[in-house]
Design a protein around this motif. Structure first.
Motif, PDB file in Angstrom:
ATOM      1  N   ALA A  31       0.697  -1.087  -0.007  1.00  0.00           N
ATOM      2  CA  ALA A  31       0.079  -0.046   0.086  1.00  0.00           C
ATOM      3  C   ALA A  31       0.932   1.132   0.009  1.00  0.00           C
ATOM      4  O   ALA A  31       1.858   1.189   0.708  1.00  0.00           O
ATOM      5  N   GLY A  32       0.381   2.181  -0.640  1.00  0.00           N
ATOM      6  CA  GLY A  32       1.074   3.605  -0.695  1.00  0.00           C
ATOM      7  C   GLY A  32       0.577   4.322   0.289  1.00  0.00           C
ATOM      8  O   GLY A  32      -0.265   4.052   1.257  1.00  0.00           O
ATOM      9  N   THR A  33       1.253   5.562   0.436  1.00  0.00           N
ATOM     10  CA  THR A  33       0.786   6.595   1.294  1.00  0.00           C
ATOM     11  C   THR A  33       0.940   7.968   0.655  1.00  0.00           C
ATOM     12  O   THR A  33       1.749   8.159  -0.459  1.00  0.00           O
ATOM     13  N   ALA A  34      -0.007   8.914   1.140  1.00  0.00           N
ATOM     14  CA  ALA A  34      -0.367  10.238   0.540  1.00  0.00           C
ATOM     15  C   ALA A  34       0.821  11.247   0.853  1.00  0.00           C
ATOM     16  O   ALA A  34       0.846  12.354   0.287  1.00  0.00           O
ATOM     17  N   GLY A  35       1.680  10.884   1.748  1.00  0.00           N
ATOM     18  CA  GLY A  35       2.760  11.827   2.300  1.00  0.00           C
ATOM     19  C   GLY A  35       3.365  11.230   3.447  1.00  0.00           C
ATOM     20  O   GLY A  35       2.595  10.565   4.260  1.00  0.00           O
ATOM     21  N   PHE A  92      -6.418  -3.387   5.344  1.00  0.00           N
ATOM     22  CA  PHE A  92      -5.792  -4.133   4.129  1.00  0.00           C
ATOM     23  C   PHE A  92      -4.810  -5.278   4.331  1.00  0.00           C
ATOM     24  O   PHE A  92      -4.874  -6.244   3.583  1.00  0.00           O
ATOM     25  N   GLY A  93      -4.275  -5.723   5.385  1.00  0.00           N
ATOM     26  CA  GLY A  93      -3.570  -6.712   5.821  1.00  0.00           C
ATOM     27  C   GLY A  93      -2.254  -6.582   5.024  1.00  0.00           C
ATOM     28  O   GLY A  93      -1.619  -7.449   4.598  1.00  0.00           O
ATOM     29  N   HIS A  94      -1.787  -5.514   4.671  1.00  0.00           N
ATOM     30  CA  HIS A  94      -0.581  -5.136   3.965  1.00  0.00           C
ATOM     31  C   HIS A  94       0.779  -5.370   4.689  1.00  0.00           C
ATOM     32  O   HIS A  94       0.715  -5.209   5.741  1.00  0.00           O
ATOM     33  N   THR A  95       1.602  -6.085   3.869  1.00  0.00           N
ATOM     34  CA  THR A  95       2.860  -6.398   4.305  1.00  0.00           C
ATOM     35  C   THR A  95       4.134  -5.415   3.717  1.00  0.00           C
ATOM     36  O   THR A  95       5.176  -5.747   4.198  1.00  0.00           O
ATOM     37  N   VAL A  96       3.621  -4.537   2.980  1.00  0.00           N
ATOM     38  CA  VAL A  96       4.849  -3.602   2.323  1.00  0.00           C
ATOM     39  C   VAL A  96       4.248  -2.532   2.396  1.00  0.00           C
ATOM     40  O   VAL A  96       2.718  -2.148   1.895  1.00  0.00           O
ATOM     41  N   LEU A  97       5.182  -1.435   2.495  1.00  0.00           N
ATOM     42  CA  LEU A  97       4.449   0.215   2.412  1.00  0.00           C
ATOM     43  C   LEU A  97       5.353   0.847   1.581  1.00  0.00           C
ATOM     44  O   LEU A  97       6.633   0.757   1.881  1.00  0.00           O
ATOM     45  N   HIS A  98       4.953   1.889   1.056  1.00  0.00           N
ATOM     46  CA  HIS A  98       5.750   2.719   0.415  1.00  0.00           C
ATOM     47  C   HIS A  98       5.396   4.222   0.866  1.00  0.00           C
ATOM     48  O   HIS A  98       4.333   4.712   1.236  1.00  0.00           O
ATOM     49  N   LEU A  99       6.612   4.925   0.989  1.00  0.00           N
ATOM     50  CA  LEU A  99       6.855   6.552   1.135  1.00  0.00           C
ATOM     51  C   LEU A  99       7.296   7.113   0.079  1.00  0.00           C
ATOM     52  O   LEU A  99       7.946   6.482  -0.805  1.00  0.00           O
ATOM     53  N   HIS A 100       7.052   8.581  -0.181  1.00  0.00           N
ATOM     54  CA  HIS A 100       7.466   9.127  -1.053  1.00  0.00           C
ATOM     55  C   HIS A 100       9.216   9.391  -0.824  1.00  0.00           C
ATOM     56  O   HIS A 100       9.500   9.670   0.281  1.00  0.00           O
ATOM     57  N   ALA A 101       9.876   9.250  -1.960  1.00  0.00           N
ATOM     58  CA  ALA A 101      11.227   9.254  -1.957  1.00  0.00           C
ATOM     59  C   ALA A 101      11.598  10.741  -2.033  1.00  0.00           C
ATOM     60  O   ALA A 101      12.672  11.139  -1.733  1.00  0.00           O
ATOM     61  N   ASP A 102      10.883  11.494  -2.743  1.00  0.00           N
ATOM     62  CA  ASP A 102      11.223  13.095  -2.775  1.00  0.00           C
ATOM     63  C   ASP A 102      11.016  13.892  -1.573  1.00  0.00           C
ATOM     64  O   ASP A 102       9.897  13.622  -0.753  1.00  0.00           O
ATOM     65  N   ALA A 103      11.697  14.904  -1.557  1.00  0.00           N
ATOM     66  CA  ALA A 103      11.342  16.069  -0.533  1.00  0.00           C
ATOM     67  C   ALA A 103      10.065  16.751  -0.573  1.00  0.00           C
ATOM     68  O   ALA A 103       9.408  16.956   0.474  1.00  0.00           O
ATOM     69  N   TYR A 161      -4.406   1.134   9.229  1.00  0.00           N
ATOM     70  CA  TYR A 161      -4.735   0.792   7.723  1.00  0.00           C
ATOM     71  C   TYR A 161      -4.537  -0.732   7.617  1.00  0.00           C
ATOM     72  O   TYR A 161      -5.103  -1.492   6.859  1.00  0.00           O
ATOM     73  N   HIS A 162      -3.638  -1.215   8.361  1.00  0.00           N
ATOM     74  CA  HIS A 162      -3.228  -2.618   8.084  1.00  0.00           C
ATOM     75  C   HIS A 162      -4.460  -3.292   8.503  1.00  0.00           C
ATOM     76  O   HIS A 162      -4.601  -4.631   8.113  1.00  0.00           O
ATOM     77  N   GLU A 163      -5.106  -3.013   9.403  1.00  0.00           N
ATOM     78  CA  GLU A 163      -6.433  -3.600   9.937  1.00  0.00           C
ATOM     79  C   GLU A 163      -7.265  -3.936   8.694  1.00  0.00           C
ATOM     80  O   GLU A 163      -7.912  -4.807   8.675  1.00  0.00           O
TER      81      GLU A 163
END
Length: 363
Positions: free
Chosen positions: A233-237, A302-313, A298-300
């Motif tokens: 799952a991604g994140t908005a910031g 999605f049950g997700h096991t991978v998370l992404h953050l924005h790489a950019d400042a 969010y895990h409750e």
């Protein structure tokens, strides 16, 4: 839990200062962010694919090949490879080459992509884009697994005992399916027993959670083991500081700059205030404990096991960006790694393993 840093390589003025980097400076910033992600211990770094402004991420194989030469451990992701727009034979050639250059550190996230301008650029219609995506993936998948392929696809010339080189290092490669708004990509992932990556960026949690539930339902309907279904799952910031007050104060100019940009484009914001954005979006903004609690909420769903953050400042200063990512790795990631399991498959790169005589079973 595993953690990725992802960039779509947006090329637009800084939302706070209004300053614009040159194209070369922007690419060098991406390189620096990838090196920082590896230094800090992120598990993966992803580069998107877009073919319209304000993005300059039209060639992820080139960018990722450069990053492969500069890094040694971090896994390299596409986010996403837009197979609805690409010739799957040519896409295979690029990514099989990158698979070797990265010593088996490559993973693909595929999807149809979005945006009217890039559809028009490649003469893809809203009516055929899903069929193109599904057909492109099926052919790409076969070429990756089979030394010779015969196929009569609808959207590219037929193949007859076609050999496509180089043969890949990873047999097979792990392919995730990017999911934003439609059940088509979810069903495609479930059908082939592939992991799903929820965009989880633009809206509150409900529509994304519904698609994840549908993925798990279709996964079981196709006869797969429920324990093997994997969701990212991604994140908005993201911005974390020692206190929530510090985090909110630092992020407010970033949010207000982005809000002004949306209004300039005539877009109605989904989250009209920073407080609403922090509360109802997937953005992780606050103290380390607040970030941990939100990921758990969010895990409750999605049950997700991978998370992404924005790489950019993305409007933060370089110092703020680095300090926030360092805080993530020191205070947040260890707790989430302890509390939330990893995906049920090996994350280690191939690192030059000889190619087998016949492909193993799908991961």
């Amino acid at each position: 839990m595993k953690f990725l840093a992802i960039t779509l390589i947006v090329h637009a003025p800084d939302p706070v200062t209004g300053m614009a980097k040159t194209t070369g400076e922007r690419f060098r910033e991406v390189i620096g962010n990838a090196l920082l992600a590896e230094e800090l211990g992120f598990d993966g770094f992803g580069v998107g694919e877009r073919h319209e402004r304000p993005f300059i991420s039209s060639s992820p194989p080139v960018v990722l090949s450069h990053l492969a030469a500069l890094t040694s451990r971090i896994r390299l992701f596409t986010a996403v490879t837009t197979l609805s727009l690409l010739d799957p034979v040519r896409a295979y050639e690029d990514y099989a080459t990158l698979d070797h250059l990265s010593a088996g550190r490559l993973e693909l996230i595929i999807g149809k992509g979005n945006g009217t301008a890039q559809r028009e650029l490649f003469q893809v219609t809203p009516e055929d884009q899903w069929d193109r995506n599904a057909e492109g993936y099926e052919l790409f998948r076969r070429i990756w697994r089979q030394d010779k392929v015969t196929a009569a696809p609808r959207f590219r010339p037929a193949l007859t005992d076609a050999e496509v080189w180089p043969r890949p290092l990873q047999r097979p490669i792990r392919v995730w399916h990017g999911s934003a708004t439609s059940r088509e990509s979810v069903d495609l992932a479930a059908r082939y027993g592939d992991p799903l990556f929820s965009a989880n960026v633009t809206h509150p949690i409900e529509p994304y959670a519904e698609l994840v539930r549908h993925y798990r339902e279709r996964w079981e309907a196709y006869g797969h083991d429920p324990a093997r279904a994997v969701v990212g799952a991604g994140t908005a910031g993201y911005y974390a500081a020692r206190t929530s007050q510090e985090a909110i104060a630092a992020y407010r100019p970033v949010f207000e700059g982005r809000l002004a940009f949306q209004k300039q484009l005539g877009l109605e914001p989904v989250f009209p205030t920073l407080e609403d954005f922090v509360e109802r979006s997937s953005a992780l903004i606050g103290s380390p404990q607040q970030v941990i609690e939100k990921v758990h909420r969010y895990h409750e769903e999605f049950g997700h096991t991978v998370l992404h953050l924005h790489a950019d400042a993305g409007g933060l200063t370089d110092a703020q960006h680095r300090a926030s990512l360092e805080l993530f790795q020191s205070d947040i990631a260890p707790v989430l790694r302890r509390d939330i399991p990893d995906p049920p498959f090996d994350w280690a790169p191939v690192l030059g393993t000889p190619e087998p005589a016949s492909p193993p079973a799908d991961r």
